[in-house]
Enzyme design. Sequence first.
Site, PDB file in Angstrom:
ATOM      1  N   LYS A 124       0.832  -1.214   0.000  1.00 41.11           N
ATOM      2  CA  LYS A 124       0.000   0.000   0.000  1.00 41.11           C
ATOM      3  C   LYS A 124       0.858   1.252   0.000  1.00 41.11           C
ATOM      4  CE  LYS A 124      -4.270  -1.558   2.219  1.00 41.11           C
ATOM      5  NZ  LYS A 124      -5.189  -1.333   3.336  1.00 41.11           N
ATOM      6  N   LYS A 205      -5.118 -10.474  -6.133  1.00 42.62           N
ATOM      7  CA  LYS A 205      -6.222 -10.795  -5.218  1.00 42.62           C
ATOM      8  C   LYS A 205      -7.453  -9.940  -5.537  1.00 42.62           C
ATOM      9  CE  LYS A 205      -6.305  -8.715  -1.421  1.00 42.62           C
ATOM     10  NZ  LYS A 205      -6.348  -8.035  -0.130  1.00 42.62           N
ATOM     11  N   LYS A 208     -11.520  -4.922  -2.656  1.00 43.17           N
ATOM     12  CA  LYS A 208     -12.673  -4.030  -2.560  1.00 43.17           C
ATOM     13  C   LYS A 208     -12.427  -2.739  -3.321  1.00 43.17           C
ATOM     14  CE  LYS A 208     -13.393  -4.913   2.201  1.00 43.17           C
ATOM     15  NZ  LYS A 208     -12.624  -4.030   3.022  1.00 43.17           N
TER      16      LYS A 208
HETATM   17  P1  TYM Z   1     -10.671  -6.581   4.716  1.00 42.37           P
HETATM   18  O1  TYM Z   1     -11.740  -5.603   5.029  1.00 42.37           O
HETATM   19  O2  TYM Z   1      -9.705  -6.236   3.646  1.00 42.37           O
HETATM   20  O3  TYM Z   1     -11.300  -7.962   4.348  1.00 42.37           O
HETATM   21  C1  TYM Z   1     -12.328  -8.567   5.111  1.00 42.37           C
HETATM   22  C2  TYM Z   1     -12.138 -10.062   5.152  1.00 42.37           C
HETATM   23  O4  TYM Z   1     -12.201 -10.610   3.824  1.00 42.37           O
HETATM   24  C3  TYM Z   1     -11.036 -11.389   3.556  1.00 42.37           C
HETATM   25  N1  TYM Z   1     -10.684 -11.216   2.137  1.00 42.37           N
HETATM   26  C4  TYM Z   1     -10.632 -12.226   1.252  1.00 42.37           C
HETATM   27  N2  TYM Z   1     -10.829 -13.549   1.375  1.00 42.37           N
HETATM   28  C5  TYM Z   1     -10.704 -14.312   0.250  1.00 42.37           C
HETATM   29  N3  TYM Z   1     -10.366 -13.785  -0.969  1.00 42.37           N
HETATM   30  C6  TYM Z   1     -10.155 -12.461  -1.139  1.00 42.37           C
HETATM   31  N4  TYM Z   1      -9.829 -11.958  -2.330  1.00 42.37           N
HETATM   32  C7  TYM Z   1     -10.278 -11.614   0.016  1.00 42.37           C
HETATM   33  N5  TYM Z   1     -10.133 -10.276   0.205  1.00 42.37           N
HETATM   34  C8  TYM Z   1     -10.389 -10.060   1.509  1.00 42.37           C
HETATM   35  C9  TYM Z   1      -9.964 -10.777   4.449  1.00 42.37           C
HETATM   36  O5  TYM Z   1      -8.907 -11.681   4.676  1.00 42.37           O
HETATM   37  C10 TYM Z   1     -10.761 -10.474   5.693  1.00 42.37           C
HETATM   38  O6  TYM Z   1     -10.910 -11.645   6.487  1.00 42.37           O
HETATM   39  N6  TYM Z   1      -7.367  -5.797   8.337  1.00 42.37           N
HETATM   40  C11 TYM Z   1      -8.630  -6.441   8.042  1.00 42.37           C
HETATM   41  C12 TYM Z   1      -9.745  -5.976   8.947  1.00 42.37           C
HETATM   42  C13 TYM Z   1      -9.492  -6.148  10.416  1.00 42.37           C
HETATM   43  C14 TYM Z   1      -9.537  -7.370  11.125  1.00 42.37           C
HETATM   44  C15 TYM Z   1      -9.285  -7.002  12.488  1.00 42.37           C
HETATM   45  C16 TYM Z   1      -9.733  -8.688  10.766  1.00 42.37           C
HETATM   46  C17 TYM Z   1      -9.238  -5.148  11.309  1.00 42.37           C
HETATM   47  N7  TYM Z   1      -9.123  -5.666  12.542  1.00 42.37           N
HETATM   48  C18 TYM Z   1      -9.236  -7.977  13.486  1.00 42.37           C
HETATM   49  C19 TYM Z   1      -9.685  -9.645  11.776  1.00 42.37           C
HETATM   50  C20 TYM Z   1      -9.436  -9.295  13.104  1.00 42.37           C
HETATM   51  C21 TYM Z   1      -9.017  -6.088   6.628  1.00 42.37           C
HETATM   52  O7  TYM Z   1      -8.670  -5.063   6.113  1.00 42.37           O
HETATM   53  O8  TYM Z   1      -9.872  -6.957   6.053  1.00 42.37           O
END
Ligand code: TYM
Length: 344
Positions: A124, A205, A208
């Site tokens: 990023k 990947k 969003k």
């Molecule tokens: P985020 O918002 O990017 O994604 C949310 C969840 O979706 C999963 N994910 C995917 N799984 C499969 N294929 C993909 N292409 C894909 N893209 C995203 C992510 O692994 C995630 O589980 N940092 C985290 C948010 C967060 C969090 C936490 C998660 C903040 N605090 C504490 C767990 C525990 C994030 O940005 O996820």
Amino acid sequence: MTATTGPDGAPKRRVFSGVQPTGKLHIGNYVGALAVWAREQHRFDSLFCVVDLHALTVPEAVDPGGLRAKVREVAALYVAAGVDPDRSTIFVQSEVPAHSELAWLLTCTTPLGWLQRMTQFKAKSGRLGSVGTGLLCYPVLQAADILLYETDLVPVGEDQRQHVELARDVALRFNSLFGEVFVPPEAMIRSGGARVMGLDDPTAKMSKSTGERAPGHSVGLLDPPAVARKAIMGARTDSGREFRYDEATPGVRNLIELYEALGGAESRDALAERLDREGKGYGHLKAEVAERVEATLAPIREAYARIVADPAYLDGILARGAERARDLAAPVLRRAQRAAGVGT
Ligand code: TYM
């Protein structure tokens, strides 16, 4: 009421996870995270958080006027995707100030080098002209989210494995400096479908933020059926007729994994054999994936429409969720503060 003990009376293990409320939630988020949360919530005492403070780490990408609406959209999608608010706790991160307070304590004990090594920070920060300190400290706030609730398991997609491992290291380091305060967590990651790739580029990947800009990149959880189908039918597969997973191109492998992750009894091997036998091409595989995606998304879309039609219902879920989260977080924060020599 949230049941915190299992049928044998023993306390259920704690699960915590979250989604950052930015961009367009997609089928990868569903398969990698939400579907696992919904499937496993009966076995655990689960908390699912909408992590709005994390959204601020790239301030240029945040529209302050739109953030609250996005938070509600994501919370409603949790419920629409099958998270049961009577069983699991759903809340918004910024409504529980303990997250920010613990994040500071952990920032002070986390070596800078650990954060500079994070793959997501490197990717990023490489793309941005100006990098806020929050982006570097992002995984420390994530560690605070997890550690505040004495979390045992963190169900996430593959891309978050490194952040959960960091949270574990942060817990162990704090414990070694100040005594046994935190439970070291572990990631819970499914074997197929934990890394859904972009439909337009199966080497990247599904994301969003890209999904919001590029229509053929992802399938949004709230996309109309025709839009979702178009994105899948347009998926990049490259030419060929190979359906065996190990021999197929990355684009075909991605479709096979998606097909498998979205359920049904047929495994990837059985699917490959059948398509081979039937002499079908990749267009046919795409059509079958599109069907499974629609079967998954139709009930989510309908539930979402019902939930947003009744704002008081969602208000109630989030108010109850924040109250329980505050109650659980307070003693853990106090323990950490005492151990570090601050607070009363
Ligand atoms: P985020 O918002 O990017 O994604 C949310 C969840 O979706 C999963 N994910 C995917 N799984 C499969 N294929 C993909 N292409 C894909 N893209 C995203 C992510 O692994 C995630 O589980 N940092 C985290 C948010 C967060 C969090 C936490 C998660 C903040 N605090 C504490 C767990 C525990 C994030 O940005 O996820």
